[in-house]
Design a protein around this motif. Structure first.
Motif, PDB file in Angstrom:
ATOM      1  N   ASP A 150       5.468  -2.490 -10.954  1.00  0.00           N
ATOM      2  CA  ASP A 150       5.867  -3.359  -9.851  1.00  0.00           C
ATOM      3  C   ASP A 150       5.148  -2.879  -8.594  1.00  0.00           C
ATOM      4  O   ASP A 150       4.490  -1.833  -8.587  1.00  0.00           O
ATOM      5  CB  ASP A 150       7.387  -3.365  -9.656  1.00  0.00           C
ATOM      6  CG  ASP A 150       7.971  -1.967  -9.540  1.00  0.00           C
ATOM      7  OD1 ASP A 150       7.455  -1.167  -8.727  1.00  0.00           O
ATOM      8  OD2 ASP A 150       8.920  -1.642 -10.281  1.00  0.00           O
ATOM      9  N   GLN A 151       5.296  -3.649  -7.505  1.00  0.00           N
ATOM     10  CA  GLN A 151       4.534  -3.339  -6.305  1.00  0.00           C
ATOM     11  C   GLN A 151       5.022  -2.070  -5.626  1.00  0.00           C
ATOM     12  O   GLN A 151       4.213  -1.316  -5.071  1.00  0.00           O
ATOM     13  CB  GLN A 151       4.593  -4.530  -5.343  1.00  0.00           C
ATOM     14  CG  GLN A 151       3.926  -5.770  -5.895  1.00  0.00           C
ATOM     15  CD  GLN A 151       3.613  -6.788  -4.825  1.00  0.00           C
ATOM     16  OE1 GLN A 151       3.387  -6.448  -3.677  1.00  0.00           O
ATOM     17  NE2 GLN A 151       3.585  -8.058  -5.207  1.00  0.00           N
ATOM     18  N   ALA A 186      -4.663  -3.330  -5.027  1.00  0.00           N
ATOM     19  CA  ALA A 186      -4.846  -4.783  -5.159  1.00  0.00           C
ATOM     20  C   ALA A 186      -3.574  -5.369  -5.752  1.00  0.00           C
ATOM     21  O   ALA A 186      -3.398  -5.413  -6.963  1.00  0.00           O
ATOM     22  CB  ALA A 186      -6.049  -5.103  -6.042  1.00  0.00           C
ATOM     23  N   THR A 187      -2.681  -5.782  -4.869  1.00  0.00           N
ATOM     24  CA  THR A 187      -1.473  -6.497  -5.272  1.00  0.00           C
ATOM     25  C   THR A 187      -1.360  -7.748  -4.418  1.00  0.00           C
ATOM     26  O   THR A 187      -2.051  -7.897  -3.413  1.00  0.00           O
ATOM     27  CB  THR A 187      -0.213  -5.625  -5.074  1.00  0.00           C
ATOM     28  OG1 THR A 187      -0.061  -5.328  -3.680  1.00  0.00           O
ATOM     29  CG2 THR A 187      -0.315  -4.326  -5.864  1.00  0.00           C
ATOM     30  N   SER A 188      -0.489  -8.658  -4.813  1.00  0.00           N
ATOM     31  CA  SER A 188      -0.385  -9.928  -4.115  1.00  0.00           C
ATOM     32  C   SER A 188       0.061  -9.765  -2.667  1.00  0.00           C
ATOM     33  O   SER A 188      -0.240 -10.625  -1.827  1.00  0.00           O
ATOM     34  CB  SER A 188       0.583 -10.856  -4.847  1.00  0.00           C
ATOM     35  OG  SER A 188       1.866 -10.257  -4.955  1.00  0.00           O
ATOM     36  N   SER A 189       0.745  -8.687  -2.341  1.00  0.00           N
ATOM     37  CA  SER A 189       1.201  -8.483  -0.972  1.00  0.00           C
ATOM     38  C   SER A 189       0.308  -7.548  -0.170  1.00  0.00           C
ATOM     39  O   SER A 189       0.540  -7.341   1.021  1.00  0.00           O
ATOM     40  CB  SER A 189       2.626  -7.905  -0.978  1.00  0.00           C
ATOM     41  OG  SER A 189       2.640  -6.628  -1.594  1.00  0.00           O
ATOM     42  N   ALA A 190      -0.711  -6.971  -0.800  1.00  0.00           N
ATOM     43  CA  ALA A 190      -1.584  -6.026  -0.106  1.00  0.00           C
ATOM     44  C   ALA A 190      -2.600  -6.772   0.743  1.00  0.00           C
ATOM     45  O   ALA A 190      -3.131  -7.815   0.342  1.00  0.00           O
ATOM     46  CB  ALA A 190      -2.295  -5.122  -1.109  1.00  0.00           C
ATOM     47  N   GLN A 191      -2.895  -6.232   1.914  1.00  0.00           N
ATOM     48  CA  GLN A 191      -3.927  -6.809   2.750  1.00  0.00           C
ATOM     49  C   GLN A 191      -5.294  -6.582   2.104  1.00  0.00           C
ATOM     50  O   GLN A 191      -5.580  -5.528   1.573  1.00  0.00           O
ATOM     51  CB  GLN A 191      -3.906  -6.177   4.139  1.00  0.00           C
ATOM     52  CG  GLN A 191      -2.658  -6.504   4.944  1.00  0.00           C
ATOM     53  CD  GLN A 191      -2.715  -5.926   6.342  1.00  0.00           C
ATOM     54  OE1 GLN A 191      -3.570  -5.110   6.655  1.00  0.00           O
ATOM     55  NE2 GLN A 191      -1.797  -6.372   7.192  1.00  0.00           N
ATOM     56  N   VAL A 212     -11.149   4.143  -8.019  1.00  0.00           N
ATOM     57  CA  VAL A 212      -9.799   3.980  -8.561  1.00  0.00           C
ATOM     58  C   VAL A 212      -9.187   2.722  -7.954  1.00  0.00           C
ATOM     59  O   VAL A 212      -9.259   2.516  -6.738  1.00  0.00           O
ATOM     60  CB  VAL A 212      -8.899   5.201  -8.248  1.00  0.00           C
ATOM     61  CG1 VAL A 212      -7.527   5.027  -8.895  1.00  0.00           C
ATOM     62  CG2 VAL A 212      -9.554   6.493  -8.715  1.00  0.00           C
ATOM     63  N   LEU A 213      -8.599   1.889  -8.805  1.00  0.00           N
ATOM     64  CA  LEU A 213      -7.905   0.694  -8.340  1.00  0.00           C
ATOM     65  C   LEU A 213      -6.493   0.694  -8.914  1.00  0.00           C
ATOM     66  O   LEU A 213      -6.310   0.846 -10.121  1.00  0.00           O
ATOM     67  CB  LEU A 213      -8.635  -0.570  -8.782  1.00  0.00           C
ATOM     68  CG  LEU A 213      -8.044  -1.889  -8.273  1.00  0.00           C
ATOM     69  CD1 LEU A 213      -8.281  -2.043  -6.776  1.00  0.00           C
ATOM     70  CD2 LEU A 213      -8.636  -3.083  -9.027  1.00  0.00           C
ATOM     71  N   VAL A 214      -5.508   0.504  -8.041  1.00  0.00           N
ATOM     72  CA  VAL A 214      -4.105   0.411  -8.450  1.00  0.00           C
ATOM     73  C   VAL A 214      -3.681  -1.044  -8.308  1.00  0.00           C
ATOM     74  O   VAL A 214      -3.874  -1.657  -7.254  1.00  0.00           O
ATOM     75  CB  VAL A 214      -3.206   1.312  -7.582  1.00  0.00           C
ATOM     76  CG1 VAL A 214      -1.762   1.248  -8.072  1.00  0.00           C
ATOM     77  CG2 VAL A 214      -3.713   2.751  -7.607  1.00  0.00           C
ATOM     78  N   THR A 215      -3.097  -1.599  -9.359  1.00  0.00           N
ATOM     79  CA  THR A 215      -2.713  -2.997  -9.345  1.00  0.00           C
ATOM     80  C   THR A 215      -1.458  -3.187 -10.188  1.00  0.00           C
ATOM     81  O   THR A 215      -1.010  -2.260 -10.863  1.00  0.00           O
ATOM     82  CB  THR A 215      -3.863  -3.875  -9.863  1.00  0.00           C
ATOM     83  OG1 THR A 215      -3.529  -5.258  -9.704  1.00  0.00           O
ATOM     84  CG2 THR A 215      -4.132  -3.602 -11.331  1.00  0.00           C
ATOM     85  N   VAL A 216      -0.911  -4.378 -10.129  1.00  0.00           N
ATOM     86  CA  VAL A 216       0.219  -4.740 -10.994  1.00  0.00           C
ATOM     87  C   VAL A 216      -0.241  -5.764 -12.016  1.00  0.00           C
ATOM     88  O   VAL A 216      -0.182  -5.534 -13.214  1.00  0.00           O
ATOM     89  CB  VAL A 216       1.411  -5.269 -10.170  1.00  0.00           C
ATOM     90  CG1 VAL A 216       2.550  -5.704 -11.085  1.00  0.00           C
ATOM     91  CG2 VAL A 216       1.897  -4.196  -9.215  1.00  0.00           C
ATOM     92  N   ALA A 217      -0.713  -6.917 -11.542  1.00  0.00           N
ATOM     93  CA  ALA A 217      -1.164  -7.961 -12.466  1.00  0.00           C
ATOM     94  C   ALA A 217      -2.454  -8.613 -12.029  1.00  0.00           C
ATOM     95  O   ALA A 217      -3.072  -9.315 -12.804  1.00  0.00           O
ATOM     96  CB  ALA A 217      -0.081  -9.023 -12.634  1.00  0.00           C
ATOM     97  N   VAL A 275      -7.917   3.741 -18.307  1.00  0.00           N
ATOM     98  CA  VAL A 275      -6.794   2.914 -17.873  1.00  0.00           C
ATOM     99  C   VAL A 275      -5.522   3.746 -17.960  1.00  0.00           C
ATOM    100  O   VAL A 275      -5.265   4.384 -18.994  1.00  0.00           O
ATOM    101  CB  VAL A 275      -6.651   1.639 -18.731  1.00  0.00           C
ATOM    102  CG1 VAL A 275      -5.379   0.884 -18.359  1.00  0.00           C
ATOM    103  CG2 VAL A 275      -7.858   0.738 -18.562  1.00  0.00           C
ATOM    104  N   ALA A 276      -4.740   3.726 -16.888  1.00  0.00           N
ATOM    105  CA  ALA A 276      -3.404   4.319 -16.906  1.00  0.00           C
ATOM    106  C   ALA A 276      -2.418   3.172 -17.058  1.00  0.00           C
ATOM    107  O   ALA A 276      -2.152   2.432 -16.116  1.00  0.00           O
ATOM    108  CB  ALA A 276      -3.146   5.096 -15.618  1.00  0.00           C
ATOM    109  N   ALA A 277      -1.898   2.997 -18.265  1.00  0.00           N
ATOM    110  CA  ALA A 277      -1.039   1.844 -18.593  1.00  0.00           C
ATOM    111  C   ALA A 277       0.408   2.159 -18.229  1.00  0.00           C
ATOM    112  O   ALA A 277       1.257   2.377 -19.089  1.00  0.00           O
ATOM    113  CB  ALA A 277      -1.166   1.493 -20.071  1.00  0.00           C
ATOM    114  N   LEU A 278       0.691   2.171 -16.941  1.00  0.00           N
ATOM    115  CA  LEU A 278       2.046   2.456 -16.462  1.00  0.00           C
ATOM    116  C   LEU A 278       2.796   1.147 -16.271  1.00  0.00           C
ATOM    117  O   LEU A 278       3.244   0.817 -15.174  1.00  0.00           O
ATOM    118  CB  LEU A 278       1.958   3.241 -15.153  1.00  0.00           C
ATOM    119  CG  LEU A 278       1.489   4.695 -15.317  1.00  0.00           C
ATOM    120  CD1 LEU A 278       0.978   5.257 -14.001  1.00  0.00           C
ATOM    121  CD2 LEU A 278       2.629   5.549 -15.845  1.00  0.00           C
TER     122      LEU A 278
END
Length: 660
Positions: A366-367, A393-398, A415-420, A434-437
């Motif tokens: 989640d975010q 990179a999430t839907s709420s990130a600038q 490194v990129l951190v994302t949700v979907a 890939v870190a599949a958290l």
């Protein structure tokens, strides 16, 4: 993921085979080898994969009239197997033959539009296919193609302005490319069914008339199934039977099906083998409402020990407590070791940026967790390096779109951190770890996530030296997913004989991807890490196929070219305004740049926001030969400028300035 392509390239003396699992050929269609139709390609070009060769033969037959009855092509291609070239192949044959006039490519999210443009702009494939078609990323403005061969848009844009896109499809013979078609559920049609109020339902309602209006349809997906079990819009199905999942009717009139499994992709070295790093742990949490009092549960092992009831709460807890930090650390340090080794092999300095060193993709549940992971990763680096190398990179990130683009196209960030946002369709071959958290365990989702790391990186050296490394919690559901991949690649007992190819598999057991309610995570920790490498059953590549030996050429898609030309126009207009004020040709004050922009619009007959590429280039050429100050009379008929222009001409004449 077993099975063969639905269309097999035949030998010189036989027609394509037709069996229940290998393929179906439209009645009356027989085709020769691709070399008999289009000529043999130079060895300087990357090799075409099996599904790409099959599509070339099919669209050549459609173009020549041998398969004129085919109007729908379903390409079920394993994630990472190379779907993005298929629309280019189809357009390269069907546009010159006059079967279609325009390509409309619809993608599920905005971040994929640029990749679709790049597929058509790639100079290597333009030479290989001999095509000159170009697409541009379009919003819901008039004339979305702007004189090009078509445009790329999103499901959201179609849903927001369905009439615009429907009118375009009716005005031109259109090849409609529906990317990741499994995002479109069949709209509710029968009595008693609830209406579709979700976003996907709105997409389907808007796309349905567009599908009907298109002259030809190319439906793309790596996972032809939906986690909710619903049918997919645009696909034909057998009549429903009680207790059975929906089954696609492969013999429907006008339908051609092309399959490309992961086993085939591995045999052709189109994707990389995967090394799974399964991290086991234990977790404790609180259960029960506040009124009744909460009781402590655990610690319970993630691997379950056969206790399925604790799997979801244990996983939910682990991804939000100490276990997540342990798994993230394993992935982070594995990426550092990989990058350090590749730097040594190339003789690069410690801080020298270069493509092909390997990158880490972190998929969070989640975010809120994504922001925690971002902070942890940056804390493990010097402050300046952390800000540069780790992006969110999430839907709420600038600037999430900018972070995605930088991650794809530049050596840094690493490194990129994302949700979907980046799990599906992201074309970033440098992703090696890939870190599949994530708590999601539906097979289509996991296959898409896995595919982010299985793309061959042309900058990373020989194919034999590359592999995808995926760190994940060692829970029973992920272990089952991994076992299915092993079986389909030939390393374990074969799946049931009635099991269809992977891209057409219905999910046998529904896994709820929502969070378990009524629990409060307490703590968790990692216990042990074990690796399992999934290699292809046949290590040697298919004849004529090899690692992609040609580095991709950076190209500028049409939408970026348009943006650059508009910026140059703005700069030239501003420069002329500054020069005229400095030379006292016009008085200071007011917005001269605004007036000059209005002059340019009236001289050229349209605003630059709606200009085509040739029109933008012509506007730049006109500005190089003309001064906007000599054409201010065009504003006298405009009420917004008429009074000020009359005053300027009466009070501020060049000869008065000269007489001072």
């Amino acid at each position: 993921m077993g099975g063969s392509p639905r269309y097999r390239r035949p030998g010189p003396d036989r027609a394509p085979s037709r069996d229940s699992q290998a393929g179906r050929v439209p009645a009356g269609w027989r085709h020769g080898r691709p070399s008999q139709r289009r000529g043999v390609l130079s060895t300087a070009h990357p090799p075409f994969r099996a599904h790409q060769r099959t599509l070339r033969a099919l669209v050549a037959a459609i173009a020549s009239g041998e398969a004129r009855d085919v109007t729908d092509i379903l390409a079920a291609v394993t994630p990472g197997g190379g779907k993005s070239l298929l629309p280019v192949i189809a357009a390269a044959h069907l546009i010159p033959a006059g079967r279609i006039e325009r390509v409309v490519w619809v993608v599920p999210r905005d971040s994929l539009r640029l990749q679709a443009e790049e597929a058509f702009a790639d100079p290597v494939w333009r030479r290989a296919l001999g095509h000159a078609a170009s697409l541009r990323a379009a919003d819901n403005e008039p004339d979305p193609a702007r004189g090009l061969s078509g445009y790329v848009t999103t499901y959201q844009a179609v849903a927001a302005a369905p009439g615009l896109h429907l009118a375009e499809a009716r005005r031109h013979r259109t090849l409609l490319v529906v990317d990741e078609v499994h995002h479109l559920p069949m709209p509710a049609a029968r009595r008693g069914e609830e209406p579709d109020d979700d976003e996907a339902g709105a997409w389907s309602r808007a796309m349905r008339p567009l599908l009907a209006a298109a002259a030809c349809r190319l439906l793309l997906s790596g996972t032809l199934e939906r986690a909710d079990g619903r049918r997919i819009l645009g696909l034909p199905y057998h009549p429903a039977s009680a207790g059975a999942p929906p089954m696609i009717d492969l013999d429907a009139p006008g339908l051609a099906v092309i399959g490309y499994s992961r086993a085939q992709a591995l045999a052709e070295r189109a994707v990389l083998p995967v090394n799974f790093g399964a991290l086991d742990g234990e977790a404790s949490w609180l259960e029960g409402g506040r009124a009744a009092g909460q009781s402590r549960v655990g610690p319970h092992r993630l691997s379950g020990g056969g206790v399925r009831a604790t799997t979801r709460p244990a996983l939910f807890t682990a991804l939000r407590t100490g276990f997540a930090s342990d798994l993230l650390s394993e992935a982070f340090h594995a990426t550092r070791r990989l990058r350090a080794r590749r730097r040594r092999e190339r003789g690069l300095g410690a801080g020298e940026a270069a493509p092909g060193l390997g990158k880490l993709l972190v998929v969070a549940p989640d975010q809120a967790s994504a922001r925690r992971y971002l902070a942890a990763l940056r804390a493990w680096m010097p402050a300046e390096q952390g800000e540069r190398d780790v992006r969110l990179a999430t839907s709420s990130a600038q600037d999430a779109a900018g972070a995605l683009a930088a991650f794809r196209l530049r050596p840094e960030p690493a490194v990129l951190v994302t949700v979907a946002m980046a799990y599906e369709g992201l074309d970033a071959p440098e992703v090696a770890v890939v870190a599949a958290l994530t708590h999601i365990r539906s097979r289509p989702w996991l296959e898409q996530m896995l595919a982010r790391a299985t793309r061959v990186d042309p900058h990373a050296g020989p194919y034999a030296g590359q592999q995808a490394l995926v760190f994940h919690p060692d829970d029973p559901l992920f272990a089952r997913f991994r076992a299915e991949l092993e079986a389909e690649q030939g390393h374990a007992a074969r799946p049931r004989p009635d099991r269809p190819p992977s891209a057409l598999n219905p999910e046998r057991e529904v896994w709820r991807d929502d969070d378990p309610g009524g629990i409060t995570p307490l703590e968790s920790n990692a216990l042990g890490l074990r690796y399992a490498l999934l290699r292809p059953r046949t290590p040697e590549p298919a004849r004529g196929a090899g690692a992609a030996g040609i580095a991709p050429v950076l190209v500028e898609p049409p939408s970026l070219t348009e943006r650059a030309l508009r910026q140059r126009l703005s700069a030239q207009v501003a420069a002329q305004a500054v020069e005229d004020e400095a030379n006292l040709r016009l008085p200071r004050g007011g917005s001269l740049v605004h007036r000059y922009n209005a002059v340019l619009k009236r001289v050229l007959g349209k605003g630059r926001a709606t200009m085509t590429l040739p029109e933008l280039e012509a506007a730049l050429a006109w500005l190089e030969r003309n001064r906007l100050g000599d054409h201010l009379h065009h504003l006298e008929a405009d009420a917004r400028y008429a009074w000020s222009e009359r005053q300027r001409r009466g009070r501020w004449m060049p000869e008065r300035v000269a007489g001072r």
